[in-house]
Design a protein around this motif. Structure first.
Motif, short mmCIF file in Angstrom:
data_model
loop_
_atom_site.label_atom_id
_atom_site.label_comp_id
_atom_site.label_asym_id
_atom_site.label_seq_id
_atom_site.Cartn_x
_atom_site.Cartn_y
_atom_site.Cartn_z
N GLU A 184 0.82 -1.21 0.00
CA GLU A 184 0.00 0.00 0.00
C GLU A 184 0.86 1.26 0.00
OE1 GLU A 184 -3.64 2.03 2.61
OE2 GLU A 184 -3.04 -0.06 2.95
N SER A 185 1.89 1.31 0.83
CA SER A 185 2.73 2.51 0.92
C SER A 185 3.53 2.75 -0.35
CB SER A 185 3.67 2.41 2.12
OG SER A 185 4.54 1.29 2.00
N GLU A 186 4.06 1.67 -0.94
CA GLU A 186 4.84 1.82 -2.17
C GLU A 186 3.95 2.27 -3.33
OE1 GLU A 186 7.97 1.80 -2.49
OE2 GLU A 186 8.84 0.58 -0.89
N VAL A 187 2.76 1.71 -3.42
CA VAL A 187 1.85 2.09 -4.50
C VAL A 187 1.39 3.54 -4.32
CG1 VAL A 187 -0.40 1.63 -5.55
CG2 VAL A 187 1.11 -0.26 -4.96
N GLU A 188 1.17 3.96 -3.11
CA GLU A 188 0.80 5.35 -2.86
C GLU A 188 1.89 6.30 -3.35
OE1 GLU A 188 -0.05 5.68 1.27
OE2 GLU A 188 -2.16 5.14 1.06
N SER A 189 3.14 5.98 -3.04
CA SER A 189 4.27 6.82 -3.49
C SER A 189 4.37 6.83 -5.01
CB SER A 189 5.58 6.31 -2.88
OG SER A 189 5.56 6.41 -1.47
N ALA A 190 4.24 5.66 -5.62
CA ALA A 190 4.33 5.56 -7.07
C ALA A 190 3.18 6.30 -7.75
CB ALA A 190 4.33 4.09 -7.49
N ALA A 191 1.99 6.19 -7.17
CA ALA A 191 0.83 6.86 -7.75
C ALA A 191 1.01 8.38 -7.74
CB ALA A 191 -0.43 6.48 -6.97
N LYS A 192 1.53 8.91 -6.65
CA LYS A 192 1.78 10.35 -6.57
C LYS A 192 2.77 10.79 -7.65
CE LYS A 192 0.87 10.83 -1.61
NZ LYS A 192 1.47 11.12 -0.26
N ALA A 193 3.81 9.99 -7.87
CA ALA A 193 4.80 10.33 -8.89
C ALA A 193 4.20 10.26 -10.29
CB ALA A 193 6.00 9.38 -8.78
N ALA A 194 3.38 9.26 -10.53
CA ALA A 194 2.75 9.10 -11.85
C ALA A 194 1.84 10.28 -12.15
CB ALA A 194 1.97 7.80 -11.90
N VAL A 195 1.01 10.65 -11.19
CA VAL A 195 0.08 11.76 -11.38
C VAL A 195 0.85 13.07 -11.56
CG1 VAL A 195 -1.68 13.17 -10.23
CG2 VAL A 195 -1.83 10.67 -10.17
N ALA A 196 1.88 13.28 -10.75
CA ALA A 196 2.66 14.51 -10.84
C ALA A 196 3.35 14.64 -12.18
CB ALA A 196 3.69 14.56 -9.71
N SER A 197 3.82 13.54 -12.73
CA SER A 197 4.53 13.58 -14.01
C SER A 197 3.64 14.08 -15.13
CB SER A 197 5.09 12.20 -14.36
OG SER A 197 4.06 11.29 -14.71
N LEU A 198 2.35 13.82 -15.04
CA LEU A 198 1.41 14.29 -16.06
C LEU A 198 0.94 15.71 -15.78
CD1 LEU A 198 -0.78 11.14 -16.81
CD2 LEU A 198 1.44 11.81 -17.73
N GLU A 199 0.71 16.01 -14.52
CA GLU A 199 0.23 17.35 -14.16
C GLU A 199 1.28 18.41 -14.43
OE1 GLU A 199 -3.02 16.32 -10.66
OE2 GLU A 199 -0.98 16.90 -10.10
N GLU A 200 2.57 18.02 -14.43
CA GLU A 200 3.65 18.99 -14.65
C GLU A 200 3.90 19.30 -16.11
OE1 GLU A 200 6.90 17.09 -12.73
OE2 GLU A 200 6.17 17.51 -10.69
N LEU A 201 3.36 18.48 -17.02
CA LEU A 201 3.62 18.67 -18.44
C LEU A 201 2.82 19.86 -18.99
CD1 LEU A 201 3.72 15.12 -20.07
CD2 LEU A 201 5.63 16.61 -19.51
N GLY A 202 3.50 20.67 -19.78
CA GLY A 202 2.82 21.76 -20.45
C GLY A 202 2.22 21.30 -21.77
N GLY A 203 1.41 22.15 -22.35
CA GLY A 203 0.79 21.83 -23.62
C GLY A 203 -0.50 22.61 -23.80
N THR A 204 -1.19 22.31 -24.85
CA THR A 204 -2.44 23.00 -25.14
C THR A 204 -3.62 22.19 -24.64
OG1 THR A 204 -2.64 21.96 -27.32
CG2 THR A 204 -1.45 24.05 -27.19
N LYS A 205 -4.69 22.84 -24.27
CA LYS A 205 -5.89 22.18 -23.82
C LYS A 205 -6.82 21.96 -25.02
CE LYS A 205 -5.91 23.79 -19.03
NZ LYS A 205 -6.70 24.49 -17.97
N VAL A 206 -7.49 20.82 -25.02
CA VAL A 206 -8.43 20.51 -26.10
C VAL A 206 -9.85 20.69 -25.60
CG1 VAL A 206 -9.23 18.72 -27.67
CG2 VAL A 206 -6.81 18.90 -27.13
#
Length: 206
Positions: A184-206
């Motif tokens: 549970e703890s490892e997946v929580e840490s990995a999930a936060k990293a996965a979500v952050a990696s997408l939220e940090e990306l720039g680009g245009t909104k559709v």
């Protein structure tokens, strides 16, 4: 159909499971851990043929995937040298007359966190997964995002962040899905990293 640069996702260093997953599902050259890679997804799908031609002629890179489906075209290229991958990607952008920021910005459609996975559900998922086995009683995180190919970046960042198992990466179609499991703890840490990696990306909104 108007042209879209749906995905432009650069991965600096492929993690062992992420590289193995691409290698087990690709039709082309097999990547290995430590390589850099780039995913480019475009619409209409047929435009990916020209993008592949430009990238492969511009730098010393090799393709693992060139997929054309109903709406979109997806290309993966990789190399042991980051600069070669970046040069190939820049050549494609120059051909398209675009910048990296012109890509579609990823959107997280949904996410699910399941603890103490039931053995029967684990069996169902294991029937079609192409990565590691999902073990009963472990925790499971499922991320759904669009454009689809961005889940490859999310999976790689999840593996960097924690000791997890990469169960499945579905990066083709309108929505992509990432499945990771572990404690549970490892997946929580990995999930936060996965979500952050997408939220940090720039680009245009559709």
């Amino acid at each position: 159909m108007d042209f879209q640069l749906r995905t432009y996702a650069f991965i600096d260093s492929m993690q062992p499971q992420a590289a193995a997953h691409v290698a087990s599902t690709c039709q082309g050259d097999v990547p290995v851990a430590g390589m850099s890679e780039l995913f480019i997804e475009v619409a209409p799908g047929n435009e990916i043929f020209r993008c592949a031609d430009i990238a492969l002629k511009a730098a010393d890179v090799r393709p693992a995937l060139q997929i054309i489906e109903r709406e979109f075209g997806l290309l993966e290229i990789h190399s042991r040298t980051q600069s070669e991958v970046l040069a190939a990607g820049q050549a494609v952008l120059d051909y398209l007359g675009l910048k990296e920021e012109d890509r579609v910005r990823p959107t997280i459609a949904s996410s699910q966190f399941v603890t103490n996975v039931n053995p029967y559900q684990a069996q169902l998922i294991n029937k079609w997964r192409k990565g590691n086995l999902l073990l009963p009683r472990s925790s499971l995180f499922v991320l759904e995002a669009t454009p689809a190919a961005y889940v490859t970046l999310a999976g790689n960042e999840a593996e960097k962040a924690a000791n997890i198992s990469l169960i499945e990466v579905r990066a083709v179609g309108r929505f992509g899905r990432l499945f990771i499991s572990g404690t549970e703890s490892e997946v929580e840490s990995a999930a936060k990293a996965a979500v952050a990696s997408l939220e940090e990306l720039g680009g245009t909104k559709v």
